[in-house]
Each structure stands twice: as structure tokens, then as C-alpha cells.
Write a protein that holds these residues in place. Structure first.
Motif, PDB file in Angstrom:
ATOM      1  N   HIS A   1       0.824  -1.193   0.000  1.00 19.29           N
ATOM      2  CA  HIS A   1       0.000   0.000   0.000  1.00 19.29           C
ATOM      3  C   HIS A   1       0.868   1.257   0.000  1.00 19.29           C
ATOM      4  O   HIS A   1       0.438   2.342  -0.312  1.00 19.29           O
ATOM      5  CB  HIS A   1      -0.978  -0.232   1.153  1.00 19.29           C
ATOM      6  CG  HIS A   1      -1.480   0.912   1.907  1.00 19.29           C
ATOM      7  ND1 HIS A   1      -0.967   1.259   3.117  1.00 19.29           N
ATOM      8  CD2 HIS A   1      -2.473   1.768   1.638  1.00 19.29           C
ATOM      9  CE1 HIS A   1      -1.647   2.291   3.567  1.00 19.29           C
ATOM     10  NE2 HIS A   1      -2.559   2.627   2.697  1.00 19.29           N
TER      11      HIS A   1
ATOM     12  N   ASN B   1      -2.787  14.566   6.186  1.00 14.59           N
ATOM     13  CA  ASN B   1      -2.747  14.332   7.630  1.00 14.59           C
ATOM     14  C   ASN B   1      -4.162  14.422   8.173  1.00 14.59           C
ATOM     15  O   ASN B   1      -5.028  15.034   7.550  1.00 14.59           O
ATOM     16  CB  ASN B   1      -1.879  15.399   8.311  1.00 14.59           C
ATOM     17  CG  ASN B   1      -2.299  16.802   7.912  1.00 14.59           C
ATOM     18  OD1 ASN B   1      -1.940  17.273   6.827  1.00 14.59           O
ATOM     19  ND2 ASN B   1      -3.085  17.460   8.755  1.00 14.59           N
ATOM     20  N   SER B   2      -4.405  13.826   9.343  1.00 13.08           N
ATOM     21  CA  SER B   2      -5.683  14.029  10.009  1.00 13.08           C
ATOM     22  C   SER B   2      -5.838  15.513  10.283  1.00 13.08           C
ATOM     23  O   SER B   2      -4.850  16.194  10.575  1.00 13.08           O
ATOM     24  CB  SER B   2      -5.743  13.292  11.339  1.00 13.08           C
ATOM     25  OG  SER B   2      -5.470  11.935  11.156  1.00 13.08           O
TER      26      SER B   2
ATOM     27  N   GLN C   1       6.140   7.822   5.162  1.00 14.87           N
ATOM     28  CA  GLN C   1       5.927   7.086   6.422  1.00 14.87           C
ATOM     29  C   GLN C   1       5.006   7.858   7.379  1.00 14.87           C
ATOM     30  O   GLN C   1       4.268   7.253   8.158  1.00 14.87           O
ATOM     31  CB  GLN C   1       7.270   6.799   7.118  1.00 14.87           C
ATOM     32  CG  GLN C   1       8.155   5.799   6.384  1.00 14.87           C
ATOM     33  CD  GLN C   1       8.810   6.368   5.120  1.00 14.87           C
ATOM     34  OE1 GLN C   1       8.841   7.590   4.902  1.00 14.87           O
ATOM     35  NE2 GLN C   1       9.322   5.492   4.270  1.00 14.87           N
ATOM     36  N   HIS C   2       5.068   9.216   7.320  1.00 17.54           N
ATOM     37  CA  HIS C   2       4.153  10.006   8.163  1.00 17.54           C
ATOM     38  C   HIS C   2       2.706   9.727   7.759  1.00 17.54           C
ATOM     39  O   HIS C   2       1.814   9.622   8.601  1.00 17.54           O
ATOM     40  CB  HIS C   2       4.374  11.517   7.991  1.00 17.54           C
ATOM     41  CG  HIS C   2       5.724  12.014   8.414  1.00 17.54           C
ATOM     42  ND1 HIS C   2       6.237  13.195   7.940  1.00 17.54           N
ATOM     43  CD2 HIS C   2       6.637  11.510   9.283  1.00 17.54           C
ATOM     44  CE1 HIS C   2       7.426  13.403   8.493  1.00 17.54           C
ATOM     45  NE2 HIS C   2       7.693  12.395   9.310  1.00 17.54           N
TER      46      HIS C   2
ATOM     47  N   ALA D   1       1.507   7.045   6.249  1.00 17.38           N
ATOM     48  CA  ALA D   1       1.136   5.680   6.624  1.00 17.38           C
ATOM     49  C   ALA D   1       0.798   5.611   8.118  1.00 17.38           C
ATOM     50  O   ALA D   1      -0.188   4.995   8.513  1.00 17.38           O
ATOM     51  CB  ALA D   1       2.271   4.719   6.282  1.00 17.38           C
ATOM     52  N   ALA D   2       1.591   6.302   8.951  1.00 23.05           N
ATOM     53  CA  ALA D   2       1.371   6.247  10.395  1.00 23.05           C
ATOM     54  C   ALA D   2       0.075   6.952  10.794  1.00 23.05           C
ATOM     55  O   ALA D   2      -0.621   6.521  11.701  1.00 23.05           O
ATOM     56  CB  ALA D   2       2.555   6.890  11.125  1.00 23.05           C
ATOM     57  N   ASP D   3      -0.272   8.029  10.087  1.00 22.87           N
ATOM     58  CA  ASP D   3      -1.441   8.825  10.474  1.00 22.87           C
ATOM     59  C   ASP D   3      -2.732   8.293   9.829  1.00 22.87           C
ATOM     60  O   ASP D   3      -3.718   8.042  10.524  1.00 22.87           O
ATOM     61  CB  ASP D   3      -1.190  10.289  10.076  1.00 22.87           C
ATOM     62  CG  ASP D   3      -2.329  11.219  10.463  1.00 22.87           C
ATOM     63  OD1 ASP D   3      -3.322  10.758  11.073  1.00 22.87           O
ATOM     64  OD2 ASP D   3      -2.241  12.414  10.157  1.00 22.87           O
TER      65      ASP D   3
ATOM     66  N   GLY E   1      -3.008   5.508   7.606  1.00 19.70           N
ATOM     67  CA  GLY E   1      -3.082   4.052   7.439  1.00 19.70           C
ATOM     68  C   GLY E   1      -3.881   3.648   6.216  1.00 19.70           C
ATOM     69  O   GLY E   1      -3.655   4.155   5.117  1.00 19.70           O
ATOM     70  N   THR E   2      -4.850   2.756   6.406  1.00 24.40           N
ATOM     71  CA  THR E   2      -5.591   2.212   5.269  1.00 24.40           C
ATOM     72  C   THR E   2      -6.790   3.075   4.875  1.00 24.40           C
ATOM     73  O   THR E   2      -7.576   2.682   4.028  1.00 24.40           O
ATOM     74  CB  THR E   2      -6.080   0.789   5.578  1.00 24.40           C
ATOM     75  OG1 THR E   2      -6.747   0.833   6.836  1.00 24.40           O
ATOM     76  CG2 THR E   2      -4.907  -0.180   5.655  1.00 24.40           C
ATOM     77  N   LYS E   3      -6.913   4.269   5.471  1.00 26.11           N
ATOM     78  CA  LYS E   3      -7.962   5.190   4.983  1.00 26.11           C
ATOM     79  C   LYS E   3      -7.613   5.679   3.588  1.00 26.11           C
ATOM     80  O   LYS E   3      -8.439   6.261   2.896  1.00 26.11           O
ATOM     81  CB  LYS E   3      -8.086   6.395   5.915  1.00 26.11           C
ATOM     82  CG  LYS E   3      -8.680   6.053   7.262  1.00 26.11           C
ATOM     83  CD  LYS E   3      -8.797   7.320   8.092  1.00 26.11           C
ATOM     84  CE  LYS E   3      -9.174   6.998   9.526  1.00 26.11           C
ATOM     85  NZ  LYS E   3      -8.884   8.128  10.414  1.00 26.11           N
TER      86      LYS E   3
END
Ligand code: TXA
Ligand code: MG
Length: 314
Positions: free
Chosen positions: A3, A140-141, A151-152, A154-156, A158-160
Motif C-alpha cells: 500500500h 494528515n488528520s 511514512q508520516h 502511513a502512520a497517520d 493508514g488504510t484510509k
């Protein structure tokens, strides 16, 4: 299926996902954007849902050329001059909407203006592949620090997000400068990746809206870009226990990170969001930040730090 993929390898898949109404995180020179086809109402609704973004906050559309921009926004002489000088690049122009523009209504949140930018790299290439602009806020959220690395995202999120294109760290590291050309006087809606002294030479003096005046940039809420732990700007007192320091030039304390050991504001802009995220996740209790000079990109850095300090208190 994986992903998070290398940007060059993932372009075909990204275009297919965007065509079917999905969401793709796409790198630009400023920050990573959360992109959807700007003409697809369901896809655009997906952006607001994934970010938890209030629906009154309109999105920037990303185009591959001035020609594509003019399908959606009305360009006067100033807009042409600015686009000619700074596109592709970290400059967003807010201009009056054209008739029959075909954008999903949520993109402009009901305003009769539209924010347009021609970025460089994969985002513009995808707009070309689609022959449609991509609506994209920072990936970002809502209310959190903008991502400057895949990577930021993916961490924030994710799969959204259906796919993340990885192109390494964003070179500029701050969001675009936003200038409104809706009225006769150009208004600087957001300090950003473009040093404002350049633009002033081309459109004359830029007016600064009052902080928090509900002028035209609904997204410029002061509580924005917030780390999870408190941030203290221009911190010069003894460090309390649990504090980490974000230094600049010779103003450095331990433990901490230095935005630019040589005191270069451009390098500091490039490092700002990644270092804020790293310190935020370090297990520390607070972040003290060195005073940053106001020249060049320093104005935009201080704007983001001000918002981070405000947002992190709540
Ligand atoms: O560098 C950037 O600008 C990144 C990359 C992905 O392009 N995008 C970005 O988007 O920072 P976002 O959504 O995080 O910030 C866009 C800002 C918001 O403050 C929004 O309110 C403002 O642009 N905006 C969008 N359309 C507008 C309009 N018609 N009039 C005034 N402000 C507008
Ligand atoms: Mg944002």
C-alpha cells in the motif's frame, strides 16, 4: 497488495485508483497531499471523511498547466504573471471560479472562488494522466502536522488511503504560500514555501489578513499543526524535566534536534515537520523551540510554530 510504493513504480496504479474514485497520497515539493479526482463528488467526500476535515474548509486543486487551471479559475494579468514565475512550485492562487467548471461542489465549500496550484512531480503527472485536476489537502488528520514523508502518511492515515506514493522527503517541507487575487489588492492568505518578497515584486504590496479574521482562508484556524505534547515557542528558560529541544543554528540544547546547525532557514523549513513529529513521538513531555529569525522562509516557519504552540495547549 503493498500500500506504500515507490512513486515511479506506482503511477499507473495511482491513476487507476483515482479514476475509480479512490484516494491516493501523492508527494509534492511542499508536503504529501491526499488526492482525489476533483470532479468526482464521492471521491472528494472521501477526502473529508479520511481527514476528519470540517466541510466548510475548501480544498486546493492541483493542475498540470495554466491551460488546465483556466478551465476552473479566471486568470487576470496578475495571476498569469505569478503562474509564469512560480509554477510549477509552492504557490497557490485563489481566483474567481469559472462557470460550468465541473468541480465537485465540496471542493470549493460553496465559495465562488477556487484555490489552484501547479505542483511539480507525480501530482502534476497524474493530473495529466486523468485530464482532470486533483483535489488534495495535506495528507494528515485534520489539525495535525503536515506529512513530509510517506511514512508520516502511513502512520497517520493508514488504510484510509488506497495507495501511498513514496518519493522520499519533500524538498520544501512547508505548505504552499496562498495568495488571493479575488479583489483588486492581492491578499496573502497563508505564509508558505515561497519567500513572500519574490511575489511582492510581481503583484505589488501584499495585504496580510488579521490573524483569525474569518477572511477567505477558512482553514487557517489558529489551532492547527498541533503536536500531541505542549510546544513552547522562543523558549529561553532552563529546560524542565521531560522537555526536548528543537534548536536552530547555535541555539541548541540537549536532548533535542537542530533544524539547521548552520542557521539556514530554508534547511530549517525542510526539516521542521519531520523533526516536530519525531520529538512528538519521543516520549518527551514537552517541546521547547529556539527563536527562529523572521527573514525568508522564517516567516512561514514562525507562523506554523505559533499555530503548533496554540493547538498543542488544547
Ligand atoms: O502545499 C500545499 O498547499 C499542500 C499540497 C498538498 O498542495 N496542500 C495544502 O492543503 O496545504 P490544505 O488543504 O492543507 O490547505 C489549503 C488551504 C486551507 O487553509 C483552505 O482553507 C484554503 O487553502 N483554501 C482553499 N480554497 C480556498 C478558497 N477558495 N479561498 C480561500 N482559501 C481557500
Ligand atoms: Mg493542511
Amino acid at each position: 497488495m503493498e500500500h506504500l510504493v515507490n512513486a515511479a513504480d506506482g503511477m499507473k496504479r495511482a491513476a487507476a485508483i483515482l479514476r475509480s474514485g479512490g484516494l491516493v497520497a501523492v508527494p509534492t515539493e511542499t508536503v504529501y497531499g491526499l488526492a482525489a479526482d476533483a470532479t468526482n463528488a464521492d471521491a472528494v467526500a472521501g477526502i473529508y471523511a479520511a481527514k476528519g476535515r470540517p466541510s466548510f474548509n475548501p480544498l486546493i486543486i492541483h493542475v498540470d498547466s495554466v491551460a488546465m487551471a483556466q478551465r476552473y479559475g479566471r486568470f487576470d494579468g496578475r495571476a498569469h504573471r505569478l503562474a509564469e514565475h512560480f509554477w510549477p512550485g509552492p504557490l497557490t492562487l485563489v481566483v474567481p471560479l469559472t462557470e460550468n467548471h465541473g468541480l465537485a461542489p465540496a471542493v470549493t465549500a460553496g465559495l465562488n472562488s477556487v484555490a489552484i496550484r501547479q505542483p511539480s512531480g507525480p501530482m502534476a503527472a497524474l493530473a495529466t494522466a486523468m485530464d482532470h485536476p486533483l483535489a488534495a489537502p495535506s495528507a494528515n488528520s485534520s489539525g495535525r502536522v503536515s506529512p513530509t514523508m510517506a511514512q508520516h502518511v502511513a502512520a497517520d492515515l493508514g488504510t484510509k488511503v488506497d495507495l501511498i506514493l513514496d518519493n522520499g522527503p519533500c524538498p520544501v517541507g512547508l505548505e504552499s504560500t496562498i495568495i488571493s487575487l479575488v479583489a483588486d489588492t492581492a491578499i496573502l492568505l497563508r505564509e508558505g514555501g515561497l519567500d513572500r518578497s519574490f511575489a511582492a515584486g510581481i503583484v505589488g504590496p501584499l495585504i496580510n489578513p488579521k490573524p483569525d479574521a474569518h477572511v477567505a482562508a477558512p482553514g487557517m484556524l489558529s489551532a492547527h499543526y498541533a503536536p500531541r505534547i505542549p510546544l513552547l515557542k522562543d523558549f529561553a528558560k532552563p529546560m524542565p524535566e521531560g522537555m526536548v529541544f528543537l534548536g536552530f543554528g547555535e541555539t541548541m540544547r540537549e536532548p533535542g534536534l537542530n533544524l539547521s546547525p548552520s542557521g539556514d532557514v530554508k534547511e530549517a523549513a525542510h526539516n521542521l515537520f519531520a523533526m516536530l513529529q519525531e520529538l512528538d513521538r519521543s516520549g518527551a513531555r514537552s517541546i521547547g523551540v529556539a527563536a527562529i529569525p523572521h527573514h525568508g522562509l522564517g516567516a512561514a516557519i514562525n507562523d506554523r510554530l505559533q499555530r503548533a504552540a496554540h493547538g498543542s495547549k488544547e
